[in-house]
Design a protein around this motif. Structure first.
Motif, PDB file in Angstrom:
ATOM      1  N   GLY A  16     -19.876 -20.053  25.185  1.00 42.46           N
ATOM      2  CA  GLY A  16     -20.443 -20.954  24.185  1.00 42.46           C
ATOM      3  C   GLY A  16     -19.957 -20.627  22.785  1.00 42.46           C
ATOM      4  O   GLY A  16     -19.620 -21.532  22.005  1.00 42.46           O
ATOM      5  N   VAL A  17     -19.895 -19.346  22.471  1.00 40.57           N
ATOM      6  CA  VAL A  17     -19.392 -18.934  21.154  1.00 40.57           C
ATOM      7  C   VAL A  17     -17.919 -19.308  21.024  1.00 40.57           C
ATOM      8  O   VAL A  17     -17.488 -19.868  20.003  1.00 40.57           O
ATOM      9  CB  VAL A  17     -19.604 -17.421  20.927  1.00 40.57           C
ATOM     10  CG1 VAL A  17     -18.873 -16.943  19.684  1.00 40.57           C
ATOM     11  CG2 VAL A  17     -21.086 -17.100  20.828  1.00 40.57           C
ATOM     12  N   GLY A  18     -17.145 -19.034  22.063  1.00 37.19           N
ATOM     13  CA  GLY A  18     -15.725 -19.368  22.021  1.00 37.19           C
ATOM     14  C   GLY A  18     -15.483 -20.859  21.932  1.00 37.19           C
ATOM     15  O   GLY A  18     -14.660 -21.333  21.124  1.00 37.19           O
ATOM     16  N   ILE A  19     -16.197 -21.628  22.744  1.00 37.97           N
ATOM     17  CA  ILE A  19     -16.053 -23.084  22.731  1.00 37.97           C
ATOM     18  C   ILE A  19     -16.518 -23.657  21.401  1.00 37.97           C
ATOM     19  O   ILE A  19     -15.909 -24.568  20.848  1.00 37.97           O
ATOM     20  CB  ILE A  19     -16.829 -23.703  23.921  1.00 37.97           C
ATOM     21  CG1 ILE A  19     -16.125 -23.359  25.232  1.00 37.97           C
ATOM     22  CG2 ILE A  19     -17.002 -25.201  23.772  1.00 37.97           C
ATOM     23  CD1 ILE A  19     -16.936 -23.671  26.474  1.00 37.97           C
ATOM     24  N   GLY A  20     -17.592 -23.091  20.858  1.00 44.11           N
ATOM     25  CA  GLY A  20     -18.094 -23.541  19.561  1.00 44.11           C
ATOM     26  C   GLY A  20     -17.096 -23.265  18.451  1.00 44.11           C
ATOM     27  O   GLY A  20     -16.861 -24.131  17.588  1.00 44.11           O
ATOM     28  N   ALA A  21     -16.501 -22.083  18.454  1.00 43.05           N
ATOM     29  CA  ALA A  21     -15.505 -21.745  17.432  1.00 43.05           C
ATOM     30  C   ALA A  21     -14.279 -22.641  17.553  1.00 43.05           C
ATOM     31  O   ALA A  21     -13.743 -23.123  16.549  1.00 43.05           O
ATOM     32  CB  ALA A  21     -15.108 -20.277  17.558  1.00 43.05           C
ATOM     33  N   PHE A  22     -13.863 -22.889  18.794  1.00 46.82           N
ATOM     34  CA  PHE A  22     -12.726 -23.785  19.018  1.00 46.82           C
ATOM     35  C   PHE A  22     -13.028 -25.176  18.469  1.00 46.82           C
ATOM     36  O   PHE A  22     -12.191 -25.790  17.807  1.00 46.82           O
ATOM     37  CB  PHE A  22     -12.397 -23.855  20.510  1.00 46.82           C
ATOM     38  CG  PHE A  22     -11.343 -24.871  20.847  1.00 46.82           C
ATOM     39  CD1 PHE A  22     -10.020 -24.667  20.477  1.00 46.82           C
ATOM     40  CD2 PHE A  22     -11.672 -26.030  21.535  1.00 46.82           C
ATOM     41  CE1 PHE A  22      -9.041 -25.605  20.783  1.00 46.82           C
ATOM     42  CE2 PHE A  22     -10.703 -26.972  21.842  1.00 46.82           C
ATOM     43  CZ  PHE A  22      -9.387 -26.764  21.471  1.00 46.82           C
ATOM     44  N   GLY A  23     -14.227 -25.655  18.721  1.00 56.19           N
ATOM     45  CA  GLY A  23     -14.615 -26.967  18.231  1.00 56.19           C
ATOM     46  C   GLY A  23     -14.657 -27.022  16.712  1.00 56.19           C
ATOM     47  O   GLY A  23     -14.179 -27.977  16.097  1.00 56.19           O
ATOM     48  N   ALA A  24     -15.226 -25.992  16.117  1.00 54.83           N
ATOM     49  CA  ALA A  24     -15.384 -25.972  14.659  1.00 54.83           C
ATOM     50  C   ALA A  24     -14.047 -25.848  13.932  1.00 54.83           C
ATOM     51  O   ALA A  24     -13.868 -26.425  12.854  1.00 54.83           O
ATOM     52  CB  ALA A  24     -16.308 -24.825  14.254  1.00 54.83           C
TER      53      ALA A  24
END
Length: 134
Positions: A16-24
């Protein structure tokens, strides 16, 4: 089995942290603001339910044989995959039919929290019953 939910919760939070950072950082200029919001909703629900899975793992330490908690954990994980996963796919692929999967994940989340509430209610009733007869 509680360690399985701890592992799934930790991995869900990690991704979730990785996917969130990728999205941001990586998707701002690639997808529309509307689809970025859809993507961020997936991240938000994934992170909250990753914590929920860790909570289920910790609660199961006091009740390792609870079927309610067992199914709650699996439903919560299924909700992450179906709800968040479908929102990620929808945002990235822009195939709107993927949005039909999302409610199934939402139902899994709701059912999971209901099972935790039923477990808590059982414990309240059990402790009330035991305290009356001491």
């Amino acid at each position: 089995m509680s360690s399985v939910f701890l592992l799934l919760g930790a991995l869900s939070a990690l991704t979730g942290v990785g996917i969130g950072a990728f999205g941001a950082h990586g998707l701002k200029s690639v997808i529309s603001p509307e689809m970025l919001t859809v993507y961020q909703t997936g991240v938000t629900y994934q992170m909250w339910h990753a914590l929920g899975l860790i909570g289920v793992a910790l609660i199961r330490l006091q009740a390792p044989d609870s079927k309610l908690l067992h199914w709650s954990g699996w439903l919560m994980f299924a909700g992450i995959v179906l709800f968040s996963g479908s929102l990620y796919a929808l945002a990235l692929l822009n195939h709107h039919w993927l949005g039909m999967i999302t409610p199934f994940g939402g139902v899994c989340f709701i059912a999971s929290w209901l099972l935790i509430a039923l477990f808590a209610n059982q414990n309240i009733r059990s402790s009330d019953h035991n305290s009356r007869y001491k």
